[in-house]
Design a protein around this motif. Structure first.
Motif, PDB file in Angstrom:
ATOM      1  N   TYR A 158       0.835  -1.193   0.000  1.00  0.00           N
ATOM      2  CA  TYR A 158       0.000   0.000   0.000  1.00  0.00           C
ATOM      3  C   TYR A 158       0.867   1.239   0.000  1.00  0.00           C
ATOM      4  CZ  TYR A 158       0.596  -0.216   5.167  1.00  0.00           C
ATOM      5  OH  TYR A 158       1.095  -0.283   6.441  1.00  0.00           O
ATOM      6  N   VAL A 159       0.232   2.372  -0.278  1.00  0.00           N
ATOM      7  CA  VAL A 159       0.923   3.662  -0.368  1.00  0.00           C
ATOM      8  C   VAL A 159       0.525   4.531   0.815  1.00  0.00           C
ATOM      9  CG1 VAL A 159       1.285   5.729  -1.781  1.00  0.00           C
ATOM     10  CG2 VAL A 159       0.899   3.526  -2.885  1.00  0.00           C
ATOM     11  N   VAL A 160       1.487   5.270   1.321  1.00  0.00           N
ATOM     12  CA  VAL A 160       1.274   6.160   2.460  1.00  0.00           C
ATOM     13  C   VAL A 160       1.731   7.567   2.077  1.00  0.00           C
ATOM     14  CG1 VAL A 160       1.826   6.579   4.886  1.00  0.00           C
ATOM     15  CG2 VAL A 160       1.752   4.227   4.012  1.00  0.00           C
ATOM     16  N   PRO A 161       0.955   8.611   2.391  1.00  0.00           N
ATOM     17  CA  PRO A 161       1.433   9.974   2.149  1.00  0.00           C
ATOM     18  C   PRO A 161       2.785  10.200   2.814  1.00  0.00           C
ATOM     19  CG  PRO A 161      -0.877   9.995   2.762  1.00  0.00           C
ATOM     20  CD  PRO A 161      -0.396   8.597   2.986  1.00  0.00           C
ATOM     21  N   LEU A 162       3.658  10.900   2.143  1.00  0.00           N
ATOM     22  CA  LEU A 162       5.010  11.078   2.660  1.00  0.00           C
ATOM     23  C   LEU A 162       5.012  11.717   4.043  1.00  0.00           C
ATOM     24  CD1 LEU A 162       8.018  10.766   2.076  1.00  0.00           C
ATOM     25  CD2 LEU A 162       7.978  13.024   0.989  1.00  0.00           C
ATOM     26  N   ALA A 163       4.111  12.649   4.286  1.00  0.00           N
ATOM     27  CA  ALA A 163       4.076  13.356   5.572  1.00  0.00           C
ATOM     28  C   ALA A 163       3.786  12.429   6.745  1.00  0.00           C
ATOM     29  CB  ALA A 163       3.040  14.479   5.518  1.00  0.00           C
ATOM     30  N   SER A 164       3.066  11.340   6.497  1.00  0.00           N
ATOM     31  CA  SER A 164       2.716  10.411   7.580  1.00  0.00           C
ATOM     32  C   SER A 164       3.448   9.078   7.464  1.00  0.00           C
ATOM     33  CB  SER A 164       1.203  10.176   7.605  1.00  0.00           C
ATOM     34  OG  SER A 164       0.730   9.717   6.355  1.00  0.00           O
ATOM     35  N   PHE A 165       4.459   9.012   6.591  1.00  0.00           N
ATOM     36  CA  PHE A 165       5.132   7.734   6.325  1.00  0.00           C
ATOM     37  C   PHE A 165       5.838   7.202   7.564  1.00  0.00           C
ATOM     38  CE2 PHE A 165       8.584   5.237   4.102  1.00  0.00           C
ATOM     39  CZ  PHE A 165       7.740   4.250   3.615  1.00  0.00           C
ATOM     40  N   ASP A 166       6.604   8.029   8.249  1.00  0.00           N
ATOM     41  CA  ASP A 166       7.331   7.569   9.433  1.00  0.00           C
ATOM     42  C   ASP A 166       6.372   7.039  10.488  1.00  0.00           C
ATOM     43  OD1 ASP A 166       9.630   8.350   8.181  1.00  0.00           O
ATOM     44  OD2 ASP A 166      10.019  10.094   9.465  1.00  0.00           O
ATOM     45  N   ALA A 167       5.297   7.758  10.730  1.00  0.00           N
ATOM     46  CA  ALA A 167       4.326   7.340  11.747  1.00  0.00           C
ATOM     47  C   ALA A 167       3.665   6.025  11.379  1.00  0.00           C
ATOM     48  CB  ALA A 167       3.273   8.427  11.943  1.00  0.00           C
ATOM     49  N   GLU A 168       3.347   5.846  10.099  1.00  0.00           N
ATOM     50  CA  GLU A 168       2.721   4.595   9.653  1.00  0.00           C
ATOM     51  C   GLU A 168       3.672   3.416   9.805  1.00  0.00           C
ATOM     52  OE1 GLU A 168       0.539   1.498   8.130  1.00  0.00           O
ATOM     53  OE2 GLU A 168      -0.115   3.431   8.956  1.00  0.00           O
ATOM     54  N   ILE A 169       4.928   3.594   9.441  1.00  0.00           N
ATOM     55  CA  ILE A 169       5.901   2.508   9.559  1.00  0.00           C
ATOM     56  C   ILE A 169       6.105   2.129  11.023  1.00  0.00           C
ATOM     57  CG2 ILE A 169       8.305   1.864   9.187  1.00  0.00           C
ATOM     58  CD1 ILE A 169       6.493   1.880   6.665  1.00  0.00           C
ATOM     59  N   GLU A 170       6.175   3.120  11.893  1.00  0.00           N
ATOM     60  CA  GLU A 170       6.307   2.837  13.327  1.00  0.00           C
ATOM     61  C   GLU A 170       5.101   2.077  13.855  1.00  0.00           C
ATOM     62  OE1 GLU A 170       7.096   6.433  15.430  1.00  0.00           O
ATOM     63  OE2 GLU A 170       8.914   6.882  14.277  1.00  0.00           O
ATOM     64  N   ALA A 171       3.905   2.489  13.466  1.00  0.00           N
ATOM     65  CA  ALA A 171       2.695   1.818  13.929  1.00  0.00           C
ATOM     66  C   ALA A 171       2.620   0.393  13.388  1.00  0.00           C
ATOM     67  CB  ALA A 171       1.463   2.612  13.508  1.00  0.00           C
TER      68      ALA A 171
END
Length: 247
Positions: A176-189
């Motif tokens: 899946y694709v994640v907006p760059l601005a929230s990428f770090d937070a998504e990967i951590e979660a």
């Protein structure tokens, strides 16, 4: 010069960061040697239940360092790069490739050795071996068709076209694709959710999937029943914790 691959430990999960941001994390023998050292250490570290692989700075990696190739890089043994990626692939922990920016050729081969790939919206992928009169030796010819299908792998390899994150998801390269601005937070979660589950199940399921990949369905079902590893040592504790939470 500093570390070429940086290990950062979190609560139950670890990030390995390709760390040549001034060179767009172009892959060298020295970088692979450090990656291999980290992989071998992680294989024995039962505190780590998920591994994230990513790049520092502007991108995941622009690929194999062409200046190293041109200079006749000194490789420890034939197939050493491929062997290193197989070691990464066979880690007992789930491995997630978190890709932003460039992910070309050798870098794509590295990312394909992860269990799955999550893309930032700015990610771009491509296999440019043919552009430089090269053929893959790090696993592209084997992992790419298994991920996206034979015809799509041929299209990407023959054209050397670049594709964006949305196309990567469409063909099954990325999950899946994640907006760059929230990428770090998504990967951590994501890493935290994986790490919260049983390391026994993770390792056993990886072995099960690897052993049965490509087998006929009935053979795979028989393997699951006869060779499956059953219940883990943390089963009772996890059931009790769940039951007590519901009480």
């Amino acid at each position: 010069m500093g570390e070429l691959v940086v290990r950062t430990d979190h609560d139950g999960w670890t990030v390995l960061t390709l760390n040549r941001p001034d060179k767009l994390n172009a892959l060298t023998v020295a970088m692979f040697a450090e990656l291999r050292e980290h992989v071998l250490a992680l294989r024995e570290d039962d505190r780590v239940r998920c591994v994230v692989l990513r790049g520092a700075g502007r991108c995941f990696s622009a690929g194999h360092d062409l200046s190293d190739i041109a200079a006749g890089e000194a490789v420890p043994s034939r197939g050493w790069h491929s062997e290193t990626l197989r070691l990464l692939e066979k880690l007992p922990q789930p491995v997630v490739a978190a890709v932003h920016g460039h992910c070309y050729t050798g870098a794509l081969e590295v990312a394909l050795a992860a269990d799955f790939l999550v893309a930032a919206a700015d990610a771009r992928f491509g296999d440019t071996h043919a552009r430089f009169a090269l053929t893959p030796v790090w696993g592209m010819s084997q992992r790419l068709p298994r991920r996206v299908g034979l015809a799509t792998a041929k299209r990407l390899m023959f054209t050397a076209d670049m594709i964006d994150a949305e196309e990567a998801v469409r063909i099954g390269l990325a999950e899946y694709v994640v907006p760059l601005a929230s990428f770090d937070a998504e990967i951590e979660a994501l890493a935290a959710r994986i790490a919260a589950n049983s390391p026994f199940s993770h390792a056993a399921n990886k072995r099960l999937l690897d052993a049965t990949d490509g087998r006929p369905l009935d053979a795979g079902l028989q393997w699951e029943v006869m060779e499956g590893e059953g219940r883990g040592p943390d089963m009772q504790e996890r059931i009790a914790a769940f039951t007590n939470r519901k009480s």
